[in-house]
Design an enzyme around this catalytic site. Structure first.
Site, PDB file in Angstrom:
ATOM      1  N   SER A  42       0.113 147.745  75.794  1.00 59.20           N
ATOM      2  CA  SER A  42       0.532 149.109  76.118  1.00 59.20           C
ATOM      3  C   SER A  42       1.631 149.584  75.165  1.00 59.20           C
ATOM      4  O   SER A  42       1.874 150.778  75.040  1.00 59.20           O
ATOM      5  CB  SER A  42       1.084 149.150  77.541  1.00 59.20           C
ATOM      6  OG  SER A  42       2.175 148.242  77.644  1.00 59.20           O
TER       7      SER A  42
ATOM      8  N   TYR B  23       2.267 150.673  81.457  1.00 61.51           N
ATOM      9  CA  TYR B  23       1.108 150.414  82.304  1.00 61.51           C
ATOM     10  C   TYR B  23       1.520 150.003  83.714  1.00 61.51           C
ATOM     11  O   TYR B  23       0.767 150.177  84.662  1.00 61.51           O
ATOM     12  CB  TYR B  23       0.267 149.283  81.701  1.00 61.51           C
ATOM     13  CG  TYR B  23      -0.683 149.708  80.602  1.00 61.51           C
ATOM     14  CD1 TYR B  23      -0.759 151.027  80.161  1.00 61.51           C
ATOM     15  CD2 TYR B  23      -1.523 148.768  80.015  1.00 61.51           C
ATOM     16  CE1 TYR B  23      -1.647 151.388  79.151  1.00 61.51           C
ATOM     17  CE2 TYR B  23      -2.415 149.125  79.019  1.00 61.51           C
ATOM     18  CZ  TYR B  23      -2.481 150.436  78.586  1.00 61.51           C
ATOM     19  OH  TYR B  23      -3.363 150.777  77.597  1.00 61.51           O
ATOM     20  N   GLY B  24       2.708 149.395  83.803  1.00 59.68           N
ATOM     21  CA  GLY B  24       3.163 148.867  85.085  1.00 59.68           C
ATOM     22  C   GLY B  24       3.261 149.925  86.175  1.00 59.68           C
ATOM     23  O   GLY B  24       3.296 149.598  87.356  1.00 59.68           O
TER      24      GLY B  24
ATOM     25  N   CYS C 253      -1.268 141.656  77.012  1.00 58.57           N
ATOM     26  CA  CYS C 253      -0.592 142.411  78.060  1.00 58.57           C
ATOM     27  C   CYS C 253      -1.044 141.850  79.401  1.00 58.57           C
ATOM     28  O   CYS C 253      -2.244 141.869  79.708  1.00 58.57           O
ATOM     29  CB  CYS C 253      -0.985 143.883  77.949  1.00 58.57           C
ATOM     30  SG  CYS C 253      -0.351 144.919  79.274  1.00 58.57           S
ATOM     31  N   ASN C 254      -0.105 141.329  80.158  1.00 58.13           N
ATOM     32  CA  ASN C 254      -0.449 140.775  81.474  1.00 58.13           C
ATOM     33  C   ASN C 254      -0.926 141.865  82.424  1.00 58.13           C
ATOM     34  O   ASN C 254      -1.846 141.660  83.220  1.00 58.13           O
ATOM     35  CB  ASN C 254       0.773 140.105  82.108  1.00 58.13           C
ATOM     36  CG  ASN C 254       1.193 138.849  81.385  1.00 58.13           C
ATOM     37  OD1 ASN C 254       0.892 137.745  81.816  1.00 58.13           O
ATOM     38  ND2 ASN C 254       1.885 139.000  80.268  1.00 58.13           N
ATOM     39  N   THR C 255      -0.286 143.022  82.354  1.00 64.03           N
ATOM     40  CA  THR C 255      -0.607 144.108  83.275  1.00 64.03           C
ATOM     41  C   THR C 255      -2.060 144.559  83.067  1.00 64.03           C
ATOM     42  O   THR C 255      -2.773 144.851  84.028  1.00 64.03           O
ATOM     43  CB  THR C 255       0.367 145.287  83.066  1.00 64.03           C
ATOM     44  OG1 THR C 255       1.702 144.765  83.046  1.00 64.03           O
ATOM     45  CG2 THR C 255       0.262 146.314  84.157  1.00 64.03           C
TER      46      THR C 255
ATOM     47  N   CYS D  30       5.166 139.008  81.238  1.00 63.85           N
ATOM     48  CA  CYS D  30       4.990 140.294  80.567  1.00 63.85           C
ATOM     49  C   CYS D  30       5.311 140.018  79.109  1.00 63.85           C
ATOM     50  O   CYS D  30       6.337 139.399  78.805  1.00 63.85           O
ATOM     51  CB  CYS D  30       5.943 141.343  81.132  1.00 63.85           C
ATOM     52  SG  CYS D  30       5.975 142.881  80.176  1.00 63.85           S
ATOM     53  N   THR D  31       4.425 140.462  78.223  1.00 61.64           N
ATOM     54  CA  THR D  31       4.594 140.090  76.813  1.00 61.64           C
ATOM     55  C   THR D  31       5.820 140.747  76.175  1.00 61.64           C
ATOM     56  O   THR D  31       6.261 140.325  75.110  1.00 61.64           O
ATOM     57  CB  THR D  31       3.327 140.444  76.017  1.00 61.64           C
ATOM     58  OG1 THR D  31       3.000 141.822  76.243  1.00 61.64           O
ATOM     59  CG2 THR D  31       2.167 139.564  76.446  1.00 61.64           C
ATOM     60  N   HIS D  32       6.357 141.759  76.815  1.00 61.58           N
ATOM     61  CA  HIS D  32       7.597 142.356  76.298  1.00 61.58           C
ATOM     62  C   HIS D  32       8.805 141.431  76.465  1.00 61.58           C
ATOM     63  O   HIS D  32       9.785 141.554  75.735  1.00 61.58           O
ATOM     64  CB  HIS D  32       7.907 143.659  77.041  1.00 61.58           C
ATOM     65  CG  HIS D  32       7.135 144.843  76.565  1.00 61.58           C
ATOM     66  ND1 HIS D  32       5.809 145.040  76.874  1.00 61.58           N
ATOM     67  CD2 HIS D  32       7.496 145.890  75.802  1.00 61.58           C
ATOM     68  CE1 HIS D  32       5.392 146.175  76.331  1.00 61.58           C
ATOM     69  NE2 HIS D  32       6.400 146.710  75.669  1.00 61.58           N
TER      70      HIS D  32
HETATM   71  N1  DGL Z   1       3.400 144.188  77.909  1.00 62.38           N
HETATM   72  C1  DGL Z   1       2.872 144.491  79.184  1.00 62.38           C
HETATM   73  C2  DGL Z   1       2.619 143.196  79.987  1.00 62.38           C
HETATM   74  O1  DGL Z   1       2.492 142.130  79.430  1.00 62.38           O
HETATM   75  C3  DGL Z   1       3.433 145.491  80.123  1.00 62.38           C
HETATM   76  C4  DGL Z   1       4.322 146.590  79.945  1.00 62.38           C
HETATM   77  C5  DGL Z   1       3.931 147.871  80.676  1.00 62.38           C
HETATM   78  O2  DGL Z   1       3.187 148.632  80.049  1.00 62.38           O
HETATM   79  O3  DGL Z   1       4.354 148.086  81.826  1.00 62.38           O
HETATM   80  O4  DGL Z   1       2.504 143.231  81.178  1.00 62.38           O
END
Ligand code: DGL
Length: 260
Positions: free
Chosen positions: A13, A44-45, A76-78, A190-192
């Site tokens: 995202s 995305y969350g 992205c986990n979400t 979350c990859t961030h």
């Molecule tokens: N990087 C995204 C993840 O791994 C999420 C961030 C988002 O868009 O809320 O979940």
């Protein structure tokens, strides 16, 4: 067999997927990388599930047509915990997802008390709860959903510093101690979040293992591409923002070490 380099599409995202991209690029430096950041949809969350599935399928579908990848990494986990099944049903290309590393965390935890730190969407998903049912026997798992950390990571990359106190507030729920037993492992779901790792370490009430799944994802990608022989290609990676924006000077500086 063609001697063209493997093309790998990395999708997130926003810029959190860079933490996965850097590991994959180290494992397959010969590949041609296209990084797609759906910044027009970030975060995305906070998006309703049906709208999010439609959006992810649309953005990734368009990128598949444009870049003809050999493999897609949903960094992205979400997105992965929601849309992997639908993506695999719709497209022929192999997908590698990013889902909470609950199994390795429980295996390595000594105190058998772990936390999963992700977006509120990821920690609330049935996918995550199923992972806990399947792999967390004998281990207590705290699910900690953060509404703000992904945006904090984006802000830091854009050169806008975030205060320690704000970061501490988001991670505090991970640290549980009762009857002399403390959380000893936190899954970065979350990859961030690996982008903020130094900040997490600095404000954590006690030291823990922070589990970043990126190296395991890179191993999986290398394994799936083992039949595509490495080439001598050194094509620079490309980054595409769905908003069409050009990165600010501060962001451009932050992207440089990744080769963009
Ligand atoms: N990087 C995204 C993840 O791994 C999420 C961030 C988002 O868009 O809320 O979940």
């Amino acid at each position: 067999m063609s001697d063209a380099p493997a093309t790998i599409l990395v999708f997130d995202s926003g810029l959190g997927g860079l933490t996965v991209f850097r590991e994959i690029a180290a494992a397959r430096p010969d590949a041609r990388f296209v990084y797609v950041a759906d910044d027009a949809g970030f975060p995305y969350g906070n998006m309703p599930e049906e709208a999010l599935i439609t959006r992810i399928v649309h953005v990734i579908g368009k990128a598949i047509v444009e870049h003809a990848p050999d493999l897609v990494v949903v960094a992205c986990n979400t997105a992965s915990t929601l849309a992997l099944t639908e993506l695999r049903a719709r497209f022929k290309v192999p997908f590698v997802g990013t889902v909470p590393a609950i199994k390795p965390a429980c295996a390595q935890s000594v105190s058998k008390r772990i936390a999963v730190l992700g977006t509120q969407a990821t920690v609330g998903r049935e996918y995550t709860r199923a992972l806990i049912r399947e792999f967390a026997a004998g281990c207590e798992v705290a699910l900690v959903g953060s509404p703000r950390l992904a945006s904090f990571a984006e802000a830091e990359l854009a050169g806008e510093p975030v205060a320690d106190a704000d970061i501490r507030t988001e991670i505090t729920g991970c640290f549980i101690e009762t009857e002399g037993r403390r959380t000893d492992t936190v899954v970065l779901a979350c990859t961030h979040y690996p982008l903020l790792l130094a900040r997490f370490r600095a404000v954590a009430p006690w030291p823990v293992e922070w589990l970043d799944p990126a190296p395991a994802i890179a191993r999986r990608v290398a394994d799936l591409l083992r039949d595509v022989p490495p080439t001598a290609s050194s094509a620079p990676p490309r980054i595409v923002f769905t908003s069409g924006r050009a990165p600010s000077p501060a962001l451009a500086r932050a992207l440089k070490p990744y080769g963009f």
